[in-house]
Design an enzyme around this catalytic site. Structure first.
Site, PDB file in Angstrom:
ATOM      1  CE  LYS A 112      -4.239  -1.349  -0.168  1.00  0.00           C
ATOM      2  NZ  LYS A 112      -4.887  -2.198   0.784  1.00  0.00           N
ATOM      3  CE  LYS A 195      -5.417  -9.140  -3.673  1.00  0.00           C
ATOM      4  NZ  LYS A 195      -6.283  -8.808  -2.601  1.00  0.00           N
ATOM      5  CE  LYS A 198     -14.267  -4.739  -2.612  1.00  0.00           C
ATOM      6  NZ  LYS A 198     -13.708  -5.006  -1.297  1.00  0.00           N
TER       7      LYS A 198
HETATM    8  P1  TYM Z   1     -10.962  -7.278   1.302  1.00  0.00           P
HETATM    9  O1  TYM Z   1     -12.098  -6.327   1.442  1.00  0.00           O
HETATM   10  O2  TYM Z   1      -9.798  -6.896   0.487  1.00  0.00           O
HETATM   11  O3  TYM Z   1     -11.474  -8.667   0.777  1.00  0.00           O
HETATM   12  C1  TYM Z   1     -12.559  -9.324   1.401  1.00  0.00           C
HETATM   13  C2  TYM Z   1     -12.371 -10.823   1.388  1.00  0.00           C
HETATM   14  O4  TYM Z   1     -12.269 -11.296   0.050  1.00  0.00           O
HETATM   15  C3  TYM Z   1     -11.075 -12.041  -0.099  1.00  0.00           C
HETATM   16  N1  TYM Z   1     -10.525 -11.826  -1.441  1.00  0.00           N
HETATM   17  C4  TYM Z   1     -10.082 -12.807  -2.215  1.00  0.00           C
HETATM   18  N2  TYM Z   1     -10.016 -14.135  -2.036  1.00  0.00           N
HETATM   19  C5  TYM Z   1      -9.518 -14.888  -3.042  1.00  0.00           C
HETATM   20  N3  TYM Z   1      -9.089 -14.360  -4.211  1.00  0.00           N
HETATM   21  C6  TYM Z   1      -9.131 -13.031  -4.438  1.00  0.00           C
HETATM   22  N4  TYM Z   1      -8.713 -12.536  -5.601  1.00  0.00           N
HETATM   23  C7  TYM Z   1      -9.639 -12.184  -3.418  1.00  0.00           C
HETATM   24  N5  TYM Z   1      -9.821 -10.851  -3.299  1.00  0.00           N
HETATM   25  C8  TYM Z   1     -10.358 -10.649  -2.082  1.00  0.00           C
HETATM   26  C9  TYM Z   1     -10.132 -11.521   0.966  1.00  0.00           C
HETATM   27  O5  TYM Z   1      -9.147 -12.476   1.279  1.00  0.00           O
HETATM   28  C10 TYM Z   1     -11.087 -11.275   2.103  1.00  0.00           C
HETATM   29  O6  TYM Z   1     -11.346 -12.468   2.805  1.00  0.00           O
HETATM   30  N6  TYM Z   1      -8.644  -6.807   5.632  1.00  0.00           N
HETATM   31  C11 TYM Z   1      -9.796  -7.398   5.014  1.00  0.00           C
HETATM   32  C12 TYM Z   1     -11.110  -6.954   5.604  1.00  0.00           C
HETATM   33  C13 TYM Z   1     -11.204  -7.175   7.071  1.00  0.00           C
HETATM   34  C14 TYM Z   1     -11.319  -8.426   7.732  1.00  0.00           C
HETATM   35  C15 TYM Z   1     -11.357  -8.127   9.111  1.00  0.00           C
HETATM   36  C16 TYM Z   1     -11.391  -9.731   7.275  1.00  0.00           C
HETATM   37  C17 TYM Z   1     -11.168  -6.205   8.028  1.00  0.00           C
HETATM   38  N7  TYM Z   1     -11.285  -6.776   9.254  1.00  0.00           N
HETATM   39  C18 TYM Z   1     -11.481  -9.144  10.067  1.00  0.00           C
HETATM   40  C19 TYM Z   1     -11.504 -10.745   8.244  1.00  0.00           C
HETATM   41  C20 TYM Z   1     -11.553 -10.437   9.602  1.00  0.00           C
HETATM   42  C21 TYM Z   1      -9.766  -6.986   3.555  1.00  0.00           C
HETATM   43  O7  TYM Z   1      -9.171  -6.013   3.181  1.00  0.00           O
HETATM   44  O8  TYM Z   1     -10.495  -7.732   2.761  1.00  0.00           O
END
Ligand code: TYM
Length: 330
Positions: A112, A195, A198
């Protein structure tokens, strides 16, 4: 035995296939048998400085898309992170025992910092601490996430164990990243490498209409094709096959794999089929998204009920944590 499950998705835009197969697919199974807390991580989305209307719009959109995927507020606790004030308080407490070195070493922080060099804020640095607070506020044992969150979960375990050690208690469990299929998943993007994400512009969103999906898939990066039988695949082609394995029938997957291996594959034909299979999967979800979008009364109710339910567990934990730390009543 029932486990405590916690997970969330940042409110930074529409949900895509990576979110679905990395996380939501697991939420749907887990809500049937465990105590589940699923939330919209709207505090986390502030690291990129959204406008107030984007913050609200994206948060509302993730709520709608959660529901459209099948998250059931009767079966799980579905809430907005910012409604639970105990989370930022626990975050503050955990921050006292989170060290600069470990935060700076976090891969997502480094990534980031590289992507937004003019906005390396403290929220970005302490992002894993807030995430740990999200998880341990409910004393979770399992956290369904994609592969990219593995390191964050390791840090969560460190913070939980450190708290226990520091105060000589056995209070927080050490939660593990979880996927039903055993291994954590990484859904690739359509741009040939890395991967689906968004912000990468390589995603198929659950709300995309059929034409958009066809256009995106047809534009996916490929190579010039195999020149000898059973040739190892380049990354863009391996990614297409990974997507096809998830989205298409085993017969379709095998058909194109055989064509690849005997060098008769036509990528255009493969992409056309992949697009149609994605459309079959996403269109029912898209229709639900569109119909839920106008139901403000229902959305408001879901958020209110979810906040009330999440607060019960969060406030109990925080009360006990404060007591352990030494904030006692006079
Ligand atoms: P975020 O918002 O980037 O993504 C949400 C969830 O989707 C999964 N994900 C993927 N899995 C497989 N392949 C991909 N290409 C892919 N893109 C996204 C992510 O692994 C995630 O599970 N930090 C977290 C949000 C968060 C969170 C938490 C998650 C905040 N607090 C507590 C679990 C527990 C995040 O940025 O996810």
């Amino acid at each position: 035995m029932s486990e405590i499950i916690v997970s969330g998705i940042r409110s930074t835009g529409n949900l895509h296939l990576g979110n679905y197969f990395g996380a939501i697919q697991n939420f749907l199974k887990l809500q049937e048998q465990h105590e589940c807390y699923f939330f919209i991580a709207d505090f986390h989305s502030l690291t990129t400085h959204p406008t107030p209307s984007d913050l609200y719009g994206n948060t509302r959109q993730v709520l709608i898309e959660y529901l459209a995927c099948g998250l059931d507020p009767e079966k799980c606790t579905l809430y907005r992170q910012s409604d639970i004030h105990e989370i930022p308080e626990l975050y503050l407490l955990l921050n006292m025992n989170a060290y600069l070195g470990e935060l700076e070493r976090c891969t997502t922080f480094k990534e980031k910092a590289r992507k937004q060099p003019n906005n390396i804020n403290a929220g970005l640095l302490t992002y894993p601490v807030l995430m740990a607070a999200d998880i341990i506020i409910h004393k979770a044992t399992k956290v369904p996430v994609g592969k990219d969150q593995e390191q964050h979960l390791e840090m969560t375990r460190n913070f939980a164990a450190r708290f226990n050690r520091m105060y000589g208690v056995n209070y927080f469990p050490e939660p593990v990243a979880y996927n039903f299929g055993e291994q954590l998943i990484k859904i690739p993007g359509l741009d040939g490498s890395g991967k689906m994400g968004k912000s990468e512009g390589n995603a198929i969103n659950l709300i995309d209409d059929p034409d958009t999906i066809r256009k995106k898939v047809m534009k996916a990066v490929t190579d010039t094709g195999p020149t000898e039988p059973n040739q190892p695949m380049t990354e863009p082609i391996a990614n297409l096959f990974t997507l096809m394995k998830i989205m298409s029938s085993p017969e379709t997957y095998q058909y194109f794999l055989d064509r690849y291996n005997d060098c008769s594959i036509r990528y255009g034909e493969m992409k056309k089929q992949l697009a149609e299979d994605i459309i079959v999967f996403t269109q029912p979800i898209r229709e639900k998204i569109l119909s839920l979008s106008s139901n403000q009364t229902y959305l408001k109710k879901v958020v209110q009920v979810g906040a009330e339910k999440a607060r019960v567990s969060a406030s109990k934990t925080l009360r006990e944590v404060r007591e352990i730390i030494g904030f006692k009543d006079f």
